[in-house]
Design an enzyme around this catalytic site. Structure first.
Site, PDB file in Angstrom:
ATOM      1  N   LYS A 294       1.431  -0.918  -0.201  1.00 54.29           N
ATOM      2  CA  LYS A 294      -0.292  -0.144   0.519  1.00 54.29           C
ATOM      3  C   LYS A 294       0.875   1.386  -0.035  1.00 54.29           C
ATOM      4  CE  LYS A 294      -1.997   3.367   2.972  1.00 54.29           C
ATOM      5  NZ  LYS A 294      -2.468   3.892   3.618  1.00 54.29           N
TER       6      LYS A 294
ATOM      7  N   ASP B  92      -6.294   0.495   1.585  1.00 54.98           N
ATOM      8  CA  ASP B  92      -6.785   0.534   2.505  1.00 54.98           C
ATOM      9  C   ASP B  92      -7.692  -0.638   3.596  1.00 54.98           C
ATOM     10  OD1 ASP B  92      -8.273   2.648   2.524  1.00 54.98           O
ATOM     11  OD2 ASP B  92      -7.035   3.703   3.866  1.00 54.98           O
TER      12      ASP B  92
END
Length: 216
Positions: free
Chosen positions: A121, A139
């Protein structure tokens, strides 16, 4: 609505609400963005933005950061949480950038993911926001909204990222992940909307009678 129709509505509505979404983490270049995103793990952007000016006053580049001890870094970033792991990661990646990348943050996903404390991420955020390379950082908040909006049935962020990339045009990815974050914070919060309250949830599922629980 079909899944494709839901995705088209979401994209249209979010473009109306957030036509030019800003990056929520304060930074001046790829390196300071990388550090800020690393610090944001399990920490609010607001808190990160209070800590990074103190850190960057001491070191806002790999050379100066490598001169600081792990303990010095840890003391500054302590309010962000997970400071033992994050401080070691910041010190380690700064040395690697100097030793292997000429002191520059590489515009390469694999190279970023190889850095200490940098996950998929974080690497995706840097690729999209620092280098303009299409990426779709997902997320837990984006994962939750994607499930509420019927855009994925994935049980984890990995599958949700794959599903969202298939549904939305690549040209929209870099803005869209920010747009979803802003919408989630303002309208479709974890406790404020259970899939039946906010504008998008009501439009996509007007007949929904039960709260949508996130599959993790």
């Amino acid at each position: 609505m079909t899944k494709t129709e839901r995705a088209a509505y979401v994209l249209k509505r979010l473009n109306e609400l957030y036509p030019d979404p800003p990056i929520p983490l304060d930074h001046k270049d790829a390196y300071t963005l990388l550090i800020a995103v690393l610090l944001s793990a399990q920490c609010t952007d607001e808190r990160v933005n209070k800590v990074t000016p103190l850190l960057f006053a001491r070191a806002d580049n790999p050379t100066d950061m490598a001169r600081l001890s792990v303990e010095e870094i840890r003391e500054i970033i302590r309010p962000c949480g997970l400071s033992p792991m994050k401080s070691k990661g910041i010190a380690g990646l700064s040395r690697i950038l100097l030793d292997q990348h000429g002191g520059e943050v590489p515009a390469d996903m694999a190279a970023l993911e190889a850095l200490p404390a940098v996950g998929h991420k974080t690497a995706s955020v840097v690729m999209s926001q620092a280098f303009g390379v299409p990426a779709f950082p997902v997320d837990t908040h984006i994962h939750r909204l994607a499930q509420r909006w019927g855009l994925t049935s994935g049980k984890n962020v990995v599958q949700t990222e794959r599903d969202l990339k298939r549904l939305f045009p690549e040209s929209s990815w870099n803005d869209l992940h920010l747009q979803i974050i802003y919408y989630g914070r303002e309208h479709c919060t974890a406790r404020g909307c259970d899939g039946m309250v906010c504008d998008i949830c009501q439009t996509l599922y007007p007949q929904r009678k039960r709260a949508k629980k996130t599959r993790k």
